[in-house]
Design an enzyme around this catalytic site. Sequence first.
Site, PDB file in Angstrom:
ATOM      1  N   ASN A   1       0.833  -1.203   0.000  1.00  0.00           N
ATOM      2  CA  ASN A   1       0.000   0.000   0.000  1.00  0.00           C
ATOM      3  C   ASN A   1       0.862   1.245   0.000  1.00  0.00           C
ATOM      4  O   ASN A   1       0.607   2.215  -0.721  1.00  0.00           O
ATOM      5  CB  ASN A   1      -0.923   0.024   1.225  1.00  0.00           C
ATOM      6  CG  ASN A   1      -1.984  -1.059   1.165  1.00  0.00           C
ATOM      7  OD1 ASN A   1      -2.277  -1.570   0.099  1.00  0.00           O
ATOM      8  ND2 ASN A   1      -2.536  -1.417   2.312  1.00  0.00           N
TER       9      ASN A   1
ATOM     10  N   THR B   1     -22.929  36.722 -29.690  1.00  0.00           N
ATOM     11  CA  THR B   1     -23.671  36.180 -28.555  1.00  0.00           C
ATOM     12  C   THR B   1     -24.807  35.349 -29.130  1.00  0.00           C
ATOM     13  O   THR B   1     -25.379  35.710 -30.172  1.00  0.00           O
ATOM     14  CB  THR B   1     -24.244  37.280 -27.634  1.00  0.00           C
ATOM     15  OG1 THR B   1     -25.170  38.080 -28.373  1.00  0.00           O
ATOM     16  CG2 THR B   1     -23.136  38.181 -27.079  1.00  0.00           C
ATOM     17  N   HIS B   2     -25.095  34.227 -28.510  1.00  0.00           N
ATOM     18  CA  HIS B   2     -26.100  33.293 -29.026  1.00  0.00           C
ATOM     19  C   HIS B   2     -25.780  32.862 -30.460  1.00  0.00           C
ATOM     20  O   HIS B   2     -26.692  32.580 -31.250  1.00  0.00           O
ATOM     21  CB  HIS B   2     -27.508  33.907 -28.985  1.00  0.00           C
ATOM     22  CG  HIS B   2     -27.889  34.464 -27.649  1.00  0.00           C
ATOM     23  ND1 HIS B   2     -28.375  33.684 -26.618  1.00  0.00           N
ATOM     24  CD2 HIS B   2     -27.828  35.738 -27.154  1.00  0.00           C
ATOM     25  CE1 HIS B   2     -28.613  34.447 -25.560  1.00  0.00           C
ATOM     26  NE2 HIS B   2     -28.283  35.694 -25.857  1.00  0.00           N
TER      27      HIS B   2
ATOM     28  N   SER C   1     -13.662  12.572 -45.879  1.00  0.00           N
ATOM     29  CA  SER C   1     -14.861  11.761 -45.706  1.00  0.00           C
ATOM     30  C   SER C   1     -14.676  10.429 -46.413  1.00  0.00           C
ATOM     31  O   SER C   1     -13.915  10.316 -47.377  1.00  0.00           O
ATOM     32  CB  SER C   1     -16.067  12.496 -46.286  1.00  0.00           C
ATOM     33  OG  SER C   1     -17.145  11.619 -46.516  1.00  0.00           O
TER      34      SER C   1
ATOM     35  N   LYS D   1     -14.402  16.984 -48.585  1.00  0.00           N
ATOM     36  CA  LYS D   1     -14.575  17.355 -47.179  1.00  0.00           C
ATOM     37  C   LYS D   1     -13.248  17.647 -46.474  1.00  0.00           C
ATOM     38  O   LYS D   1     -12.229  17.004 -46.727  1.00  0.00           O
ATOM     39  CB  LYS D   1     -15.303  16.234 -46.414  1.00  0.00           C
ATOM     40  CG  LYS D   1     -16.734  16.001 -46.835  1.00  0.00           C
ATOM     41  CD  LYS D   1     -17.615  17.212 -46.542  1.00  0.00           C
ATOM     42  CE  LYS D   1     -17.810  17.502 -45.073  1.00  0.00           C
ATOM     43  NZ  LYS D   1     -18.541  16.460 -44.367  1.00  0.00           N
TER      44      LYS D   1
ATOM     45  N   ASN E   1     -12.878  17.973 -42.593  1.00  0.00           N
ATOM     46  CA  ASN E   1     -13.587  17.931 -41.310  1.00  0.00           C
ATOM     47  C   ASN E   1     -12.643  18.219 -40.133  1.00  0.00           C
ATOM     48  O   ASN E   1     -11.585  17.598 -40.030  1.00  0.00           O
ATOM     49  CB  ASN E   1     -14.211  16.553 -41.108  1.00  0.00           C
ATOM     50  CG  ASN E   1     -15.210  16.210 -42.194  1.00  0.00           C
ATOM     51  OD1 ASN E   1     -15.960  17.068 -42.644  1.00  0.00           O
ATOM     52  ND2 ASN E   1     -15.208  14.965 -42.638  1.00  0.00           N
TER      53      ASN E   1
ATOM     54  N   GLU F   1     -13.792  18.116 -32.647  1.00  0.00           N
ATOM     55  CA  GLU F   1     -14.937  17.346 -32.165  1.00  0.00           C
ATOM     56  C   GLU F   1     -14.506  16.337 -31.107  1.00  0.00           C
ATOM     57  O   GLU F   1     -15.208  16.128 -30.109  1.00  0.00           O
ATOM     58  CB  GLU F   1     -15.608  16.648 -33.344  1.00  0.00           C
ATOM     59  CG  GLU F   1     -16.211  17.626 -34.344  1.00  0.00           C
ATOM     60  CD  GLU F   1     -16.600  16.980 -35.659  1.00  0.00           C
ATOM     61  OE1 GLU F   1     -17.380  17.609 -36.400  1.00  0.00           O
ATOM     62  OE2 GLU F   1     -16.124  15.880 -35.967  1.00  0.00           O
TER      63      GLU F   1
ATOM     64  N   GLN G   1      -8.309   1.510  -5.167  1.00  0.00           N
ATOM     65  CA  GLN G   1      -7.523   0.967  -6.271  1.00  0.00           C
ATOM     66  C   GLN G   1      -8.087   1.404  -7.615  1.00  0.00           C
ATOM     67  O   GLN G   1      -7.345   1.646  -8.571  1.00  0.00           O
ATOM     68  CB  GLN G   1      -7.506  -0.564  -6.189  1.00  0.00           C
ATOM     69  CG  GLN G   1      -6.680  -1.239  -7.290  1.00  0.00           C
ATOM     70  CD  GLN G   1      -6.585  -2.741  -7.080  1.00  0.00           C
ATOM     71  OE1 GLN G   1      -6.325  -3.206  -5.984  1.00  0.00           O
ATOM     72  NE2 GLN G   1      -6.809  -3.490  -8.143  1.00  0.00           N
TER      73      GLN G   1
ATOM     74  N   LYS H   1      -6.820   4.566  -9.634  1.00  0.00           N
ATOM     75  CA  LYS H   1      -5.618   4.548 -10.475  1.00  0.00           C
ATOM     76  C   LYS H   1      -5.992   4.380 -11.947  1.00  0.00           C
ATOM     77  O   LYS H   1      -5.427   5.025 -12.834  1.00  0.00           O
ATOM     78  CB  LYS H   1      -4.675   3.425 -10.048  1.00  0.00           C
ATOM     79  CG  LYS H   1      -4.449   3.322  -8.535  1.00  0.00           C
ATOM     80  CD  LYS H   1      -4.008   4.635  -7.920  1.00  0.00           C
ATOM     81  CE  LYS H   1      -3.858   4.538  -6.413  1.00  0.00           C
ATOM     82  NZ  LYS H   1      -5.120   4.567  -5.663  1.00  0.00           N
TER      83      LYS H   1
END
Length: 384
Positions: free
Chosen positions: A8, A53-54, A176, A182, A184, A189, A221, A224
């Site tokens: 331990n 904003t938004h 893609s 594409k 991406n 993400e 334990q 870990k």
Amino acid sequence: MHIGRSRNDQTTCDMRLYLRSSCLKLFFAVKNFASALLLQAEETAESVMPGFTHYQPAMVTSWGHWLCSYIQGLCRDLERLAFALSLVNRNPLGAAAAFGTSWPIDRALTTKLLAFEKIDFNTLDCIVSRWENEAQLAHSITLLMNHLSIVAQDLIFLSHPYVGVIQIEDNYVTGSSIMPQKKNPDFAEVIKSKASLAQGMLSGLLGIQKGAMSGYNRDTQTSKYLIMDLVRECESAPVILQGVFESLIVNHEKMKELSETDFMNATDIADHLARRLNLPFRECYHLTAKSVKRSAPELKITNDALRKTLEDTGQPAEIADDMEDLQDPLKLLQQRLHHGSPSPEQTRLQVKEFAEQLDSLSTPLENMEKNILDAQESCRNYEV
């Protein structure tokens, strides 16, 4: 000399060393990312761009000020990581199974040899708190990943072809399986998803020792596995983002163009009217809103629209002729003189302040790294 260790005891010490190493590595990865952003922020203090904003056009800001917002958040992350390190860097070796040992051990010597800052004195607490340092680091990583997920979402939005103010270098995007055109931003993400993963692991760590009796319990334990998985999943995120920003193509002309449309100066005009007419802001807000509607299909408030609105409400219409500075995005920023604003002057002051913060936060940890290397060398030459 017998160092008096149990399984331990050794596991507790090994985890402290692992956490210290992982935390130091992550700290300097974040620091390097912040430093890379700092260089760009200084160079783009006058690069105007739309603020949102938004997700909708809001007010004019600058790319330099935008980058400084990332840096300020990263500085807090560095403070948290440094604090986590200060709690981790304490010697538990000698606690044994929780209640010490009859062997003549020297905990001060092992503290020196392992480059711990000090002894974690109470042997029972050394073992009871086996989960705590893992949770402390996980908390710091989770908040860091939340910040990095915001950066990731900004990159996704601003690099979208329909916005197009930045372009991510090809090495950091993927194609893609069926669409050859594409590009991406998969890395962004993935960073967002790992922010969610970090929150789940932190929640698990916080619950592991809940309600356990004092002394060793094997519940701990599991901590870990969680912290080692979390470190492995998240440690590359600031490194990848540093590479993305160092190779990022910024379309400053497009940023400026967007700053001059969608009535980005409407709030500044309302503020100007409030000062010139000595009216409450709420009244000038409505005057500006009416001028916005009258200006359609134009995407900026026209002098004629403002003049007609002022005439309709009995206000001096000649104020509408005083609009030249309010149509220039850079001049709008230069009027925001308070601390922390996106004016070029204030942005440069922020860059200076954050550079000093990064230096002051890094120095103690650079010293810690040197102490660790010195201690490792001492251990190679030490004879028991």
